[in-house]
Scaffold this active site. Structure first.
Site, short mmCIF file in Angstrom:
data_model
loop_
_atom_site.label_atom_id
_atom_site.label_comp_id
_atom_site.label_asym_id
_atom_site.label_seq_id
_atom_site.Cartn_x
_atom_site.Cartn_y
_atom_site.Cartn_z
N CYS A 76 -3.35 -2.89 6.36
CA CYS A 76 -4.44 -3.12 7.30
C CYS A 76 -3.90 -3.13 8.73
O CYS A 76 -2.76 -3.55 8.96
CB CYS A 76 -5.13 -4.46 7.04
N ASP A 77 -4.73 -2.71 9.65
CA ASP A 77 -4.36 -2.84 11.06
C ASP A 77 -5.62 -2.94 11.90
O ASP A 77 -6.60 -2.23 11.66
CB ASP A 77 -3.53 -1.65 11.53
N SER A 78 -5.58 -3.83 12.89
CA SER A 78 -6.74 -4.07 13.74
C SER A 78 -6.44 -3.75 15.19
O SER A 78 -5.36 -4.06 15.70
CB SER A 78 -7.18 -5.54 13.64
#
Length: 204
Positions: A76-78
């Site tokens: 995941c990456d935001s």
């Protein structure tokens, strides 16, 4: 859906917030940090960047693990899209202060890329979650005090909603988990594409 395999989720992330979110949902994920240098990855828009980084993290971690049946790797990456910019983690405290002075009283869109990989057959699925974030019109003193806690220095967009920063977000439009860094409804959809129910990841 498959029911005969005991599934294990490996989270390719150093984020304690993501792991805590999973644990609260009954999923005791293992964590393995990818070590990917995010500063080397560029993209023209937040959607593409968040997904590219999530994919890179998941694939990097997957390459280190044996092909055990039932092992799934989630990356995941935001990033925050605000005022035509793509904002990841701030470079330093001054950067975080300047961001907050620009963001207060305004809105941005938080993008979180999710990439899921099955270690046995190499099957992959990915999707980006988006949530609109409306920031409160906070004072300079509140900004300085918040940045002094160092909380905003370690998160995309220089804010959280599950910590001190939650007081400075008036409202959101979309999934709150996505802002924290992982959307459970989105993860459920990705798992269903593998013919796996999210309930198969639950632990007592």
């Amino acid at each position: 859906m498959q029911t005969h395999i005991s599934y294990r989720l490996v989270l390719a992330s150093a984020s304690p917030a993501r792991r805590a979110l999973l644990k609260a949902a009954g999923i005791d994920a293992d964590t393995l940090v990818s070590g990917v240098d995010e500063s080397l990855v560029e993209a023209d828009d937040a959607h593409t960047l968040s997904l590219t980084l999530a994919r890179l993290k998941a694939r990097t971690v997957a390459a280190r693990l044996p092909s055990d049946p039932g092992t799934l790797v989630l990356g995941c990456d935001s990033v925050l899209a605000f005022d035509g910019q793509i904002l990841g983690k701030p470079g330093n405290a001054d950067d975080a202060v300047q961001r907050w002075r620009a963001m207060r009283g305004r809105s941005g869109v938080l993008y979180t890329g999710h990439h899921l990989t099955d270690l046995v057959d190499g099957k992959q699925a990915e999707e980006v979650g988006t949530t609109v974030v409306h920031f409160a019109d906070i004072s300079d003193a509140e900004i300085d005090a918040y940045v002094a806690t160092e909380e905003p220095l370690h998160v995309a967009g220089s804010f959280t909603i599950d910590g001190r920063g939650g007081a400075f977000v008036d409202r959101i439009e979309g999934d709150a988990g996505n802002v924290i860094g992982l959307s459970l409804p989105l993860l459920r959809r990705l798992l269903s594409g593998f013919d796996v129910s999210i309930t198969q990841l639950w632990r007592d």
